[in-house]
Scaffold this active site. Sequence first.
Site, short mmCIF file in Angstrom:
data_model
loop_
_atom_site.label_atom_id
_atom_site.label_comp_id
_atom_site.label_asym_id
_atom_site.label_seq_id
_atom_site.Cartn_x
_atom_site.Cartn_y
_atom_site.Cartn_z
N PRO A 136 0.79 -1.22 0.00
CA PRO A 136 0.00 0.00 0.00
C PRO A 136 0.83 1.28 0.00
O PRO A 136 1.82 1.39 0.72
CB PRO A 136 -0.79 -0.09 1.29
CG PRO A 136 -0.31 -1.28 2.01
CD PRO A 136 0.82 -1.88 1.27
N LYS A 175 2.10 6.78 4.91
CA LYS A 175 1.63 5.40 4.77
C LYS A 175 1.31 4.78 6.13
O LYS A 175 1.01 3.60 6.21
CB LYS A 175 2.68 4.56 4.04
CG LYS A 175 2.99 5.05 2.62
CD LYS A 175 4.16 4.33 2.00
CE LYS A 175 4.68 5.12 0.80
NZ LYS A 175 5.96 4.60 0.30
N ARG A 199 14.80 0.33 -7.58
CA ARG A 199 13.36 0.12 -7.80
C ARG A 199 13.06 0.10 -9.28
O ARG A 199 13.63 0.87 -10.06
CB ARG A 199 12.53 1.25 -7.16
CG ARG A 199 12.98 1.69 -5.79
CD ARG A 199 12.79 0.63 -4.73
NE ARG A 199 11.40 0.20 -4.64
CZ ARG A 199 10.47 0.81 -3.91
NH1 ARG A 199 10.78 1.89 -3.23
NH2 ARG A 199 9.25 0.37 -3.86
#
Length: 259
Positions: A2, A52, A249
């Site tokens: 998430p 988050k 990433r």
Amino acid sequence: MPELPEVETLRRQLEATIIDERIQEQKILDEKLGDLENTAGRRILAVERHGKYLSLCLDSSIMLQLHLRMTGRLLWQKLADRLPGHSRFVLRFAGGKLVLVDPRRFATISLGTPKTRIALIKDPLHTFGAALLWKIARGRQRPIKTFLLDQTIIAGIGNIYACEMLFAAAVSPWREAGSLSRAEFRKITKTGRDILQQATDCRGTSISDWRDLHGKKGEYQFQLAVYGKEGLPCPSCGAAIRRDSLGGRGTYYCEKCQK
DNA sequence: CCCTATGTTCCCAA
DNA sequence: CTTGGGAACATAGG
């Protein structure tokens, strides 16, 4: 896995489900979560999000802080429902139970105040100012994508939405943050807010793991322009979307549109 | 077997 | 001080 829109989706759904409800029982099913004070008997006064992080604000000014990391999920179940595999933590209420499900066991729960540094831009969903961002970026040589992902600068942006924002703003992920013009930062913050708001309204992006509080997939995966689209045509110019590694990433972008 | 994964932190090196 | 790289955490899926 998430990011801000997914955590905000959970926050809204939790608000609609457990506000004013009292915790009847707390069960820690994975000792890796550590020793937690028992919250049974406390009432949920508010549900907040910081980047988050999700915070259940309990009475007596206690906050239960939750970070789902890579594979954490929160699920609302009926009392009679069987717990899914990889269930790690349960709060039981009168009308149902809140379950943390997390195969990789990276999720964290803590009581009290958060230990992470507070971000300069606390909530890009609502306040994402180009002028401030430009000021912070001045003199910084790191790539703009790493800059956007830095949780001490902006709270809540993750890999999917960083890729999508940079595509929408037509800025290359490799550009030095300090080299961007004010106009480019205006584009990033404007399209960034739009993307985060739309993704939240879609209840997040379900590419693999993500499900909302009621086990439903989000819808924003149908709106993605570049993330996960290696080799597919750029929605703007038709050139093949590229995937390269930046800061470890996966980074998706259109070489032709993003300068 | 290989590689990848929506996150964060820590250590080390340039 | 800044930045990057790699490893770690632990598991599933292609």
